[in-house]
Design an enzyme around this catalytic site. Structure first.
Site, PDB file in Angstrom:
ATOM      1  N   SER A  51     103.075 100.066   8.197  1.00  0.00           N
ATOM      2  CA  SER A  51     103.421 101.472   8.437  1.00  0.00           C
ATOM      3  C   SER A  51     104.538 101.661   9.456  1.00  0.00           C
ATOM      4  CB  SER A  51     102.178 102.252   8.897  1.00  0.00           C
ATOM      5  OG  SER A  51     101.770 101.821  10.182  1.00  0.00           O
ATOM      6  N   LYS A 119     102.009 103.890  16.366  1.00  0.00           N
ATOM      7  CA  LYS A 119     102.938 104.856  15.767  1.00  0.00           C
ATOM      8  C   LYS A 119     103.995 105.244  16.797  1.00  0.00           C
ATOM      9  CE  LYS A 119     100.266 105.237  12.078  1.00  0.00           C
ATOM     10  NZ  LYS A 119     100.631 104.556  10.821  1.00  0.00           N
TER      11      LYS A 119
END
Length: 235
Positions: A51, A119
């Site tokens: 991701s 993230k």
């Protein structure tokens, strides 16, 4: 006159612990030092998914430092590791389970820890974060971000629209691999509209440390240094 044999006898007398006990003591001290370092300074994690490509790839070992947030706040552009918010995110991305030995070592910072997410912070408390403007860009407080420094060429900033004002004390986070990252955009039905509590942040990713062929320090993208981003932020 003191003989060499006499000196050896005195050294033996001064030894209060057998070798095995000294070894155990040193091991315990090493574990305690490792635990303190993990708790207050740095901790290692592994990357479980793609991701955050191209910055991270699967199974990269990353080093997270905690000093930046002792007194300072999380900043836009920081790549952070955080606890699974309410235990509701990882069911979608998943993590590799650790065996008992790995779990024990992870408790003192001697093995990369799982059970977290990594993230990039796009918006902080008070920011109005939207996508997309007429040119397809993510905007923060009306200012479009130039994300070419960390998105792969040709990757759209988002294939899913959003319009969120971040609650103070929370963060809007997105993966760099926007087409393969179930980040804040995919959790807007949850409390906080997909934002992450700042208190859940473990620390800021400082470097990739393994494999050695990919080892390097992380740098802040210049787009987040734009002073205009502070204009319009709700305090």
């Amino acid at each position: 006159m003191t003989t060499g044999n006499g000196a050896s006898r005195r050294r033996r007398k001064r030894r209060t612990l057998p070798v095995w006990a000294e070894t155990v003591l040193l091991l315990v001290l090493a574990l305690l030092v490792s635990a303190v370092v993990k708790t207050f300074f740095v901790q290692m994690f592994f990357v479980p998914s793609g991701s955050m490509r191209p910055l991270f790839v699967e199974d990269d070992r990353i080093l997270v430092q905690k000093l930046s947030y002792w007194k300072g706040e999380v900043q836009r552009g920081d790549v952070v590791v955080f606890d699974d918010p309410g235990g509701q995110w990882l069911g979608r991305e998943g993590t590799a389970p650790l065996n008992r030995v790995q779990k024990g070592l992870s408790e003192v910072g001697l093995y990369p820890t799982g059970g977290h997410l990594v993230k990039r912070v796009i918006g902080v408390g008070g920011d109005h974060v939207t996508c997309c403007d007429p040119k397809g860009r993510v905007t923060v407080n009306g200012v479009p971000l130039n994300e070419k420094a960390y998105l792969n060429t040709g990757v759209a900033p988002s294939d899913r629209p959003f319009n969120v004002t971040v609650t103070p004390g929370r963060l809007w986070v997105m993966g760099d691999n926007r087409s393969n990252s179930e980040d804040s955009r995919f959790h807007q039905e949850l409390p906080g509209e997909g934002t992450v509590p700042e208190k859940d942040v473990v620390g800021k990713v400082w470097a990739i440390v393994w494999p050695l062929s990919r080892a390097h320090l992380l740098h802040e993208p210049k787009t987040f240094e734009n002073p205009r981003l502070e204009v319009g932020r709700q305090r």
